[in-house]
Design a protein around this motif. Structure first.
Motif, PDB file in Angstrom:
ATOM      1  N   ILE A 119      34.097   7.838  56.146  1.00 12.27           N
ATOM      2  CA  ILE A 119      32.488   8.232  55.755  1.00 12.27           C
ATOM      3  C   ILE A 119      32.026   9.692  55.321  1.00 12.27           C
ATOM      4  O   ILE A 119      31.337   9.807  54.051  1.00 12.27           O
ATOM      5  CB  ILE A 119      31.786   7.906  57.004  1.00 12.27           C
ATOM      6  N   LYS A 120      32.316  10.411  55.200  1.00 15.04           N
ATOM      7  CA  LYS A 120      32.155  11.944  54.983  1.00 15.04           C
ATOM      8  C   LYS A 120      32.770  11.572  53.221  1.00 15.04           C
ATOM      9  O   LYS A 120      32.397  12.437  52.482  1.00 15.04           O
ATOM     10  CB  LYS A 120      33.625  12.752  55.586  1.00 15.04           C
ATOM     11  N   GLY A 124      30.737  11.916  49.601  1.00 12.76           N
ATOM     12  CA  GLY A 124      30.679  12.620  48.723  1.00 12.76           C
ATOM     13  C   GLY A 124      31.345  14.453  49.094  1.00 12.76           C
ATOM     14  O   GLY A 124      30.788  15.550  48.651  1.00 12.76           O
ATOM     15  N   ASN A 125      31.288  14.430  50.613  1.00 13.91           N
ATOM     16  CA  ASN A 125      30.851  15.959  51.167  1.00 13.91           C
ATOM     17  C   ASN A 125      32.685  16.167  52.440  1.00 13.91           C
ATOM     18  O   ASN A 125      31.575  15.149  53.662  1.00 13.91           O
ATOM     19  CB  ASN A 125      29.908  16.309  51.627  1.00 13.91           C
ATOM     20  N   ASP A 126      33.589  16.351  51.826  1.00 11.55           N
ATOM     21  CA  ASP A 126      34.983  16.603  52.806  1.00 11.55           C
ATOM     22  C   ASP A 126      34.611  16.766  54.128  1.00 11.55           C
ATOM     23  O   ASP A 126      34.981  17.940  54.835  1.00 11.55           O
ATOM     24  CB  ASP A 126      35.755  16.225  51.994  1.00 11.55           C
ATOM     25  N   GLU A 127      33.815  17.991  53.553  1.00 11.84           N
ATOM     26  CA  GLU A 127      33.362  18.831  55.002  1.00 11.84           C
ATOM     27  C   GLU A 127      32.341  19.209  55.431  1.00 11.84           C
ATOM     28  O   GLU A 127      32.260  20.004  56.436  1.00 11.84           O
ATOM     29  CB  GLU A 127      33.119  20.871  54.281  1.00 11.84           C
ATOM     30  N   GLN A 137      22.406   7.893  54.007  1.00 14.92           N
ATOM     31  CA  GLN A 137      21.690   7.172  52.198  1.00 14.92           C
ATOM     32  C   GLN A 137      23.061   6.972  51.489  1.00 14.92           C
ATOM     33  O   GLN A 137      22.449   6.688  50.455  1.00 14.92           O
ATOM     34  CB  GLN A 137      20.880   7.451  52.387  1.00 14.92           C
ATOM     35  N   LEU A 138      23.527   7.715  51.332  1.00 13.69           N
ATOM     36  CA  LEU A 138      24.420   8.580  50.289  1.00 13.69           C
ATOM     37  C   LEU A 138      26.123   7.446  50.414  1.00 13.69           C
ATOM     38  O   LEU A 138      26.634   7.423  49.461  1.00 13.69           O
ATOM     39  CB  LEU A 138      25.406   9.672  49.796  1.00 13.69           C
ATOM     40  N   ASP A 243      18.316   1.417  60.485  1.00 17.34           N
ATOM     41  CA  ASP A 243      17.516   0.944  59.433  1.00 17.34           C
ATOM     42  C   ASP A 243      18.315   1.344  58.491  1.00 17.34           C
ATOM     43  O   ASP A 243      18.333  -0.421  57.758  1.00 17.34           O
ATOM     44  CB  ASP A 243      16.923   2.593  59.452  1.00 17.34           C
ATOM     45  N   TYR A 244      19.531   1.831  58.038  1.00 20.81           N
ATOM     46  CA  TYR A 244      20.072   1.140  56.737  1.00 20.81           C
ATOM     47  C   TYR A 244      21.189   0.795  56.662  1.00 20.81           C
ATOM     48  O   TYR A 244      21.114  -0.082  56.213  1.00 20.81           O
ATOM     49  CB  TYR A 244      21.726   3.041  56.888  1.00 20.81           C
ATOM     50  N   LEU A 245      21.565   0.010  58.038  1.00 24.53           N
ATOM     51  CA  LEU A 245      22.361  -1.373  57.955  1.00 24.53           C
ATOM     52  C   LEU A 245      21.146  -2.396  57.427  1.00 24.53           C
ATOM     53  O   LEU A 245      21.804  -3.396  57.198  1.00 24.53           O
ATOM     54  CB  LEU A 245      22.964  -1.023  60.113  1.00 24.53           C
ATOM     55  N   GLU A 246      19.758  -2.097  57.913  1.00 26.25           N
ATOM     56  CA  GLU A 246      18.712  -3.701  57.642  1.00 26.25           C
ATOM     57  C   GLU A 246      18.637  -3.240  56.375  1.00 26.25           C
ATOM     58  O   GLU A 246      18.663  -4.220  55.954  1.00 26.25           O
ATOM     59  CB  GLU A 246      18.012  -2.764  58.449  1.00 26.25           C
ATOM     60  N   GLU A 247      18.379  -2.090  55.549  1.00 24.68           N
ATOM     61  CA  GLU A 247      18.510  -1.622  54.269  1.00 24.68           C
ATOM     62  C   GLU A 247      20.133  -2.812  53.123  1.00 24.68           C
ATOM     63  O   GLU A 247      19.197  -3.273  52.191  1.00 24.68           O
ATOM     64  CB  GLU A 247      18.538  -0.852  53.991  1.00 24.68           C
ATOM     65  N   CYS A 248      21.172  -2.749  53.950  1.00 29.08           N
ATOM     66  CA  CYS A 248      22.238  -2.825  53.158  1.00 29.08           C
ATOM     67  C   CYS A 248      22.584  -4.533  54.261  1.00 29.08           C
ATOM     68  O   CYS A 248      23.234  -5.150  53.353  1.00 29.08           O
ATOM     69  CB  CYS A 248      23.551  -2.332  54.152  1.00 29.08           C
ATOM     70  N   ARG A 249      21.764  -4.870  54.310  1.00 35.04           N
ATOM     71  CA  ARG A 249      21.751  -6.443  55.344  1.00 35.04           C
ATOM     72  C   ARG A 249      23.158  -7.018  56.013  1.00 35.04           C
ATOM     73  O   ARG A 249      23.792  -7.207  55.601  1.00 35.04           O
ATOM     74  CB  ARG A 249      22.020  -7.396  53.810  1.00 35.04           C
ATOM     75  N   ILE A 250      23.985  -5.316  57.045  1.00 32.93           N
ATOM     76  CA  ILE A 250      24.921  -5.947  57.710  1.00 32.93           C
ATOM     77  C   ILE A 250      24.366  -6.011  58.629  1.00 32.93           C
ATOM     78  O   ILE A 250      23.334  -5.950  59.488  1.00 32.93           O
ATOM     79  CB  ILE A 250      25.643  -4.375  57.506  1.00 32.93           C
TER      80      ILE A 250
END
Length: 250
Positions: A119-120, A124-127, A137-138, A243-250
Motif C-alpha cells: 500500500i505504501k 508512492g511513499n515507502d516512509e 487517493q494515490l 468511500d474510495y472503494l465505492e469510487e473504484c467499484r470494489i
C-alpha cells in the motif's frame, strides 16, 4: 544446199525455244540454276528475333516479371519498433508473490505487514507510518482490487477491505463521513477492541488467526511507525477507505 539446211535448222531451233518458253512461262520451279529453284523458294523458317523486355508494353513486363512484392511491401529485419515509453517498466509493477505465499500459508501477521508495504509503495511513499484520506487517493484502484481479492480468496471471504466496508455500513456508517458511534460498533465487531471496551494499542495483540472475527484483517487503520509500539487508531481512515472503494467499484 548446205546454206539451205542451215537456215532450216536455225529456224526450227528458234521455234522450239519459243514453244518451250510459252509452255513453261507460268510454271514455277521448272527453271533452275545449278539444280536449285531460283524463282520459287519456300518460306523462310528462320525464327524471328525475340522481343526485348524494354520493347514490351507495361502489362507484358508485369507478366514476365511475376507478382514480386515491391520494396515498400517487404519487411526488413532491422525495423525500428514503436516507441513504448509510456508503458510502465515491469520492474516498477508491484509484485504480489510474497503476499500470496503468506496468505496460502496462513501467516496472517506477515501477510498484513506485506499488505501495508504494498500500500505504501503504491501510494508512492515507502516512509508512511499510516494512511490518510489524502494518500489513500494515490493508490491505484487496481492495486486495491488485487489486494482485496487475495485476502477474500485465501481467507474464505472472512478478511478483506470490502468485508470491512460492508461491516462499517451495517454499523450505520456512511462512505466519506465519520460517525463515532458507527466506528465504535465497528471496532467491537471486527475485534479491534478489547473486552473492556478499550482499543487494542499493541500490534502484537491482534488475533493472527483464521478464527479472528470477520473483517479483522487487513489492519490499515493502525498507525505503525517503527520506533513506537503503541499509537492510537486512525478513526478517520475507514470512512475514507469505504468511500474510495465505492469510487473504484470494489
Amino acid at each position: 544446199m548446205f546454206c539451205r539446211e542451215f537456215i532450216i535448222l536455225m529456224f526450227s531451233g528458234a521455234i522450239s525455244i519459243t514453244i518451250l518458253d510459252i509452255l513453261f512461262k507460268d510454271k514455277p520451279g521448272k527453271i533452275s540454276d545449278g539444280g536449285q529453284d531460283i524463282r520459287s523458294k519456300p518460306p523462310s523458317t528462320q525464327p524471328s528475333a525475340k522481343l526485348q523486355p524494354s520493347t514490351l508494353p507495361q502489362s507484358a513486363n508485369s507478366v514476365t516479371q511475376g507478382t514480386q512484392p515491391s520494396n515498400r511491401d517487404k519487411k526488413t529485419t532491422n525495423e525500428i519498433p514503436k516507441d513504448n515509453s509510456d508503458v510502465q517498466p515491469s520492474n516498477l509493477l508491484p509484485s504480489y508473490d510474497k503476499l500470496e505465499i503468506f496468505l496460502r500459508q496462513r501467516q496472517w501477521e506477515k501477510a498484513d505487514r506485506e499488505t501495508f508495504t504494498l500500500i505504501k509503495h503504491a501510494a508512492g511513499n515507502d516512509e508512511l507510518f499510516g494512511l490518510s484520506y489524502d494518500n489513500i487517493q494515490l493508490i491505484p484502484c487496481e492495486t486495491l482490487r488485487r489486494l482485496n481479492q487475495l485476502w477474500i480468496n485465501h481467507s474464505g471471504e472472512r478478511f478483506g477491505f470490502s468485508k470491512q466496508r460492508d461491516i462499517y455500513l451495517d454499523c450505520g456508517g456512511q462512505p466519506g463521513k465519520y460517525n463515532s458511534e458507527a466506528w465504535e460498533k465497528f471496532g467491537d465487531q471486527v475485534g479491534w477492541k478489547l473486552p473492556d471496551g478499550s482499543w487494542i494499542l499493541a500490534y502484537k495483540e491482534m488475533h493472527f488467526s483464521l478464527n479472528a472475527p470477520i473483517g479483522h484483517f487487513p489492519v490499515l487503520c493502525y498507525r505503525r511507525p517503527p520506533f513506537i509500539q503503541r499509537l492510537p487508531w486512525n478513526n478517520r481512515l475507514l470512512p475514507s477507505l469505504a468511500d474510495y472503494l465505492e469510487e473504484c467499484r470494489i
